[in-house]
Design an enzyme around this catalytic site. Sequence first.
Site, short mmCIF file in Angstrom:
data_model
loop_
_atom_site.label_atom_id
_atom_site.label_comp_id
_atom_site.label_asym_id
_atom_site.label_seq_id
_atom_site.Cartn_x
_atom_site.Cartn_y
_atom_site.Cartn_z
N ASN A 8 0.88 -1.24 -0.05
CA ASN A 8 -0.06 -0.02 0.04
C ASN A 8 0.67 1.18 -0.17
O ASN A 8 1.39 1.46 0.99
CB ASN A 8 -0.86 -0.03 1.17
CG ASN A 8 -1.93 1.14 1.36
OD1 ASN A 8 -1.91 2.01 0.60
ND2 ASN A 8 -2.64 1.46 2.61
N LYS A 10 0.15 4.15 -0.14
CA LYS A 10 -0.56 5.32 0.45
C LYS A 10 -0.34 6.62 -0.41
O LYS A 10 -0.39 6.35 -1.79
CB LYS A 10 -0.15 5.65 1.78
CG LYS A 10 -0.42 4.53 2.51
CD LYS A 10 -0.41 4.49 4.10
CE LYS A 10 -0.57 3.34 4.70
NZ LYS A 10 -0.49 3.51 6.06
N HIS A 94 -9.75 1.13 4.75
CA HIS A 94 -8.59 1.30 5.30
C HIS A 94 -8.88 2.38 6.43
O HIS A 94 -9.55 3.32 6.25
CB HIS A 94 -7.48 1.90 4.39
CG HIS A 94 -6.13 1.98 5.21
ND1 HIS A 94 -5.84 2.99 6.16
CD2 HIS A 94 -5.29 1.18 4.93
CE1 HIS A 94 -4.71 2.54 6.39
NE2 HIS A 94 -4.20 1.59 5.95
N GLU A 96 -7.30 4.91 7.47
CA GLU A 96 -6.92 6.24 7.21
C GLU A 96 -8.21 6.59 6.34
O GLU A 96 -8.58 8.01 6.53
CB GLU A 96 -5.59 6.38 6.48
CG GLU A 96 -4.63 6.33 7.44
CD GLU A 96 -3.12 5.78 6.75
OE1 GLU A 96 -3.03 5.71 5.50
OE2 GLU A 96 -2.26 5.47 7.41
N GLU A 166 -5.94 -4.88 10.86
CA GLU A 166 -4.92 -3.73 10.77
C GLU A 166 -5.18 -2.70 12.25
O GLU A 166 -5.90 -1.90 12.18
CB GLU A 166 -4.77 -2.72 9.79
CG GLU A 166 -4.44 -3.56 8.48
CD GLU A 166 -3.92 -2.38 7.62
OE1 GLU A 166 -2.80 -2.56 6.97
OE2 GLU A 166 -4.58 -1.42 7.32
N GLY A 172 2.25 2.35 10.96
CA GLY A 172 3.18 3.58 10.77
C GLY A 172 3.85 3.76 12.23
O GLY A 172 4.50 4.90 12.03
N SER A 209 2.94 -1.93 10.56
CA SER A 209 4.34 -1.81 10.96
C SER A 209 5.26 -3.35 10.47
O SER A 209 6.02 -3.60 11.20
CB SER A 209 4.73 -1.50 12.39
OG SER A 209 4.45 -0.30 12.39
P1 PGA Z 1 2.52 0.63 7.72
O1 PGA Z 1 0.98 0.55 7.07
O2 PGA Z 1 3.08 -0.71 7.11
O3 PGA Z 1 3.25 1.63 7.61
O4 PGA Z 1 2.20 0.42 9.24
C1 PGA Z 1 0.07 -0.35 6.86
C2 PGA Z 1 -1.15 0.06 6.35
O5 PGA Z 1 -1.53 1.10 6.71
O6 PGA Z 1 -1.79 -0.65 5.40
#
Ligand code: PGA
Length: 249
Positions: A8, A10, A94, A96, A166, A172, A209
Amino acid sequence: MSKKLFFNWKMNPTTSSQATELFEEVVKSSESLPVHIVVCPPFVYLPLICELSKKTNIKIGSQDISTQDSGSLTGEISGSMLVDLGCQYSIIGHSETREINHLSNQDVNQKIKHCLQSNLTPIFCIGYQADKTAKDINYTELSEQIRQGLQDIKLDNDQTIYLAYEPVWAIGTGKTASNSIIAEVTKFILEELKILGLDSKVEILYGGSVDDQSITELIKIEQVSGFLIGGASLKPEKFSRIIEIVSDK
Ligand code: PGA
């Protein structure tokens, strides 16, 4: 079967030449390795990345999808448009996106339905919003996300949904959920899916992460089919190691 990887990107990178370079690194790192990789770039790079993916085994997904196929929906992108480009997957719900676009579980449900009607495979994300630590698992919120997100969804024999767990506190932050928490939540998710009659058709992913360090422990969780990876999917030195580790198993 080795664990599947879903990258992803983003809202990264910021130019199409960087997107090309990044994708070429993914191609280089995975060439001739037995690994299933799906790259999900921002919408604007999809034509470019879909074209580049044609001579590779890498599949492409979008980071969101509309609920309708066409019409007066300014700023929206439909399933037909994504399929026309060569996309096969779409990330839906997601945490976000849920926050930025104030998505309800019903909105997520409509998007999953539209995704399946368009012959795209949903990567349906869940993760409790309220808690900021690993201590309390909010099963009520997870259950609502699963039951409302998958309400009235029937899958044909050739259809699958990837359900990505998640935890918001792990995204993150460099902190991953422990294998025992992930195994416990996965068991709960499977019980919920059984109630919906979908347990044999849904594959569970973990995200939050995942990097070249945490992957060595995380791949030991049997019930998890793969990983949704954000930050580390932008760093060739990290994702090439992840690809190596995963395809070695
Ligand atoms: P991350 O993000 O690996 O940076 O924690 C995962 C995600 O939000 O899909």
